[in-house]
Motif scaffolding. Structure first.
Motif, PDB file in Angstrom:
ATOM      1  N   UNK A   1     -17.811  -9.522  -0.105  1.00  0.00           N
ATOM      2  CA  UNK A   1     -18.632  -8.318  -0.304  1.00  0.00           C
ATOM      3  C   UNK A   1     -17.999  -7.384  -1.318  1.00  0.00           C
ATOM      4  N   UNK A   2     -18.807  -6.541  -1.923  1.00  0.00           N
ATOM      5  CA  UNK A   2     -18.355  -5.667  -3.006  1.00  0.00           C
ATOM      6  C   UNK A   2     -17.214  -4.755  -2.578  1.00  0.00           C
ATOM      7  N   UNK A   3     -17.281  -4.231  -1.358  1.00  0.00           N
ATOM      8  CA  UNK A   3     -16.239  -3.308  -0.889  1.00  0.00           C
ATOM      9  C   UNK A   3     -14.885  -4.017  -0.802  1.00  0.00           C
ATOM     10  N   UNK A   4     -14.891  -5.271  -0.368  1.00  0.00           N
ATOM     11  CA  UNK A   4     -13.632  -6.016  -0.266  1.00  0.00           C
ATOM     12  C   UNK A   4     -13.090  -6.348  -1.640  1.00  0.00           C
ATOM     13  N   UNK A   5     -13.970  -6.687  -2.575  1.00  0.00           N
ATOM     14  CA  UNK A   5     -13.539  -6.948  -3.943  1.00  0.00           C
ATOM     15  C   UNK A   5     -12.892  -5.710  -4.552  1.00  0.00           C
ATOM     16  N   UNK A   6     -13.478  -4.561  -4.283  1.00  0.00           N
ATOM     17  CA  UNK A   6     -12.921  -3.315  -4.818  1.00  0.00           C
ATOM     18  C   UNK A   6     -11.521  -3.069  -4.269  1.00  0.00           C
ATOM     19  N   UNK A   7     -11.333  -3.322  -2.977  1.00  0.00           N
ATOM     20  CA  UNK A   7      -9.996  -3.157  -2.385  1.00  0.00           C
ATOM     21  C   UNK A   7      -9.017  -4.167  -2.968  1.00  0.00           C
ATOM     22  N   UNK A   8      -9.458  -5.399  -3.125  1.00  0.00           N
ATOM     23  CA  UNK A   8      -8.578  -6.458  -3.610  1.00  0.00           C
ATOM     24  C   UNK A   8      -8.058  -6.184  -5.023  1.00  0.00           C
ATOM     25  N   UNK A   9      -8.892  -5.562  -5.838  1.00  0.00           N
ATOM     26  CA  UNK A   9      -8.522  -5.352  -7.237  1.00  0.00           C
ATOM     27  C   UNK A   9      -8.141  -3.903  -7.523  1.00  0.00           C
ATOM     28  N   UNK A  10      -7.733  -3.185  -6.491  1.00  0.00           N
ATOM     29  CA  UNK A  10      -7.230  -1.827  -6.695  1.00  0.00           C
ATOM     30  C   UNK A  10      -5.818  -1.891  -7.266  1.00  0.00           C
ATOM     31  N   UNK A  11      -5.290  -0.765  -7.672  1.00  0.00           N
ATOM     32  CA  UNK A  11      -3.996  -0.667  -8.350  1.00  0.00           C
ATOM     33  C   UNK A  11      -2.880  -1.300  -7.513  1.00  0.00           C
ATOM     34  N   UNK A  12      -2.158  -2.262  -8.101  1.00  0.00           N
ATOM     35  CA  UNK A  12      -1.084  -2.954  -7.385  1.00  0.00           C
ATOM     36  C   UNK A  12       0.048  -1.995  -7.023  1.00  0.00           C
ATOM     37  N   UNK A  13       0.390  -1.101  -7.946  1.00  0.00           N
ATOM     38  CA  UNK A  13       1.461  -0.117  -7.722  1.00  0.00           C
ATOM     39  C   UNK A  13       0.884   1.276  -7.964  1.00  0.00           C
TER      40      UNK A  13
END
Length: 444
Positions: A16-28
């Motif tokens: 889902x879009x919300x999970x994709x957004x979390x997955x590709x948030x800033x690593x650091x």
């Protein structure tokens, strides 16, 4: 899409879009002012700072951290930019764990270095958020330089030349500038379109013109550039990708990892990107890790990195390897590909186990097949379309100190040039040093 088009085993929108957004948030995530103060207070401000020696651009790390500690982050940012004009991106993507932070005295004493990379980001972000550029152009020299490639080396070279009063025209084959920073790194390392923001900020120095969509050898030639400009700098990177050279390498779903990463970087909707259930990435460098981790983050169920030697020989840092395994990527070592199987599209990748014998890599004869509906090649890139007349070394443009090539009036740096270690920060240093040599040469 370049070549990662949808095949029978790949579908978009596995998550889902919300999970994709979390997955590709800033690593650091960026440090706040208080966090930066606490991190800066851990620095010993060493007189013979090993961290500074370990930095390819020789940033005065103790000085900029002291400037943060004394609540002058803008001064800290300028200290960084004096040596590395792409210090903002390098703070995000540099393997600091094998460079400055590995050399940190705190790392040796406690196993926990000063967070140099995040402190660098804190300082550079503060400067870039201001309306003014931190450097002024010198008086116009009347000299005009062509820079081929708008990647880290080309941008660094162009900025330093412009700062010294020269006019610079950058030619780049792609529609957007940035090179590796724009097209070649994992999306979670550089978020919020930072690469383009950095280019726009850099060009505020003035005197730099960008000619996008113009490739060397097709739209412009080296001979024409030499005739029209006082000097030429080549920083176009590596354009060709090594093939596996095994049966089935051309099947649907057998793709170049760099193209997959570029597609992902340019996507405005990650839910439209197709990804397989079973993904195999062949290679052991940063590109392999970036492709593997992002496949998992897009929703792939099983992702395997397959590398022909031991894990200690992988070019990807230990941090990157641990990041991959933390995201659920399986790292399989001592295997080399022998065939890609499937009826038109990839279904399995066959590997042969390897061993080191008398310093040479040999196959053992034992094989294994791994299910795959996507297979990414990440086994290195080679120079494509080098102009005739340039001496090559190890498949790259041969250069001497200052980036001088075998052709008078032509300099080179970054991934396309010999030497270096294919890092953004190294490319920046080579572009900067070439600019200094070009300036000295042109001004007598």
């Amino acid at each position: 899409m370049t070549n990662s088009s949808r095949t029978a085993g790949t579908v978009p929108g596995r998550l889902p879009a919300a999970e994709l957004e979390r997955n590709f948030s800033d690593l650091h995530p960026a440090l706040g002012p208080h966090e930066a103060q606490v991190a800066a207070d851990r620095c010993y401000f060493c007189h013979d700072a090993p961290c500074m020696t370990a930095c390819p651009t020789s940033i005065d790390i103790p000085l900029f951290i002291r400037q943060i500690a004394t609540e002058t982050p803008e001064a800290a940012g300028k200290t960084i930019f004096e040596q590395n004009i792409l210090g903002g991106m390098c703070a995000r993507v540099c393997p600091t764990e094998t460079l400055c932070e590995e050399a940190c005295v705190r790392e040796a004493a406690e196993g926990k270095p000063v967070e140099i990379g995040r402190l660098q980001r804190f300082a550079t972000d503060r400067v870039m958020s201001k309306n003014e550029h931190p450097f002024d152009r010198a008086a116009a020299t009347g000299k005009k330089i062509a820079v081929v490639g708008a990647g880290p080396a080309g941008l660094s070279c162009a900025h330093r030349l412009a700062m010294k009063g020269h006019d610079v025209v950058i030619f780049d084959a792609r529609p957007k500038p940035g090179g590796l920073n724009e097209y070649g790194i994992a999306s979670y390392k550089s978020t919020e379109n930072f690469a383009q923001a950095e280019v726009s900020w850099l060009m505020r120095i003035g005197g730099i013109t960008l000619e996008a969509g113009k490739a060397l050898g097709q739209d412009v030639t080296l001979e024409a550039l030499k005739a029209d400009y006082d000097a030429v700098f080549l920083g176009m990177g590596l354009g060709a990708v090594n093939t596996l050279g095994v049966p089935g390498d051309d099947k649907d779903g057998a793709l170049d990892a760099v193209d997959f990463i570029a597609d992902l970087r340019q996507s405005t909707d990650l839910s439209t990107l197709p990804v397989g259930r079973n993904v195999v990435v062949i290679g052991g460098g940063m590109t392999a890790v970036d492709a593997a981790v992002q496949s998992r983050l897009l929703g792939a169920e099983a992702v395997t990195i397959a590398y022909r030697r031991g894990q200690d020989r992988m070019a990807a840092s230990v941090f990157e390897q641990e990041l991959a395994t933390a995201k659920g990527v399986h790292i399989l070592t001592h295997v080399q590909p022998v065939a890609v199987h499937g009826n038109g599209a990839v279904r399995e990748v066959e590997f042969e186990y390897t061993a080191d014998k008398d310093g040479k890599l040999v196959g053992t004869g034992e094989t294994i097949r791994i299910p795959a509906d996507q297979c990414f090649r990440a086994i290195g890139q080679t120079l494509s379309g080098a102009p005739e007349g340039l001496e090559l070394s190890g498949g790259k443009i041969a250069v001497t100190d200052g980036g001088r090539t075998s052709v008078a009036g032509v300099w080179a740096g970054g991934d396309c040039a010999s030497g270096g270690d294919d890092l953004t920060v190294t490319a920046v240093a080579e572009g900067r040093d070439a600019a200094e040599d070009i300036h000295t040469t042109l001004m007598g």
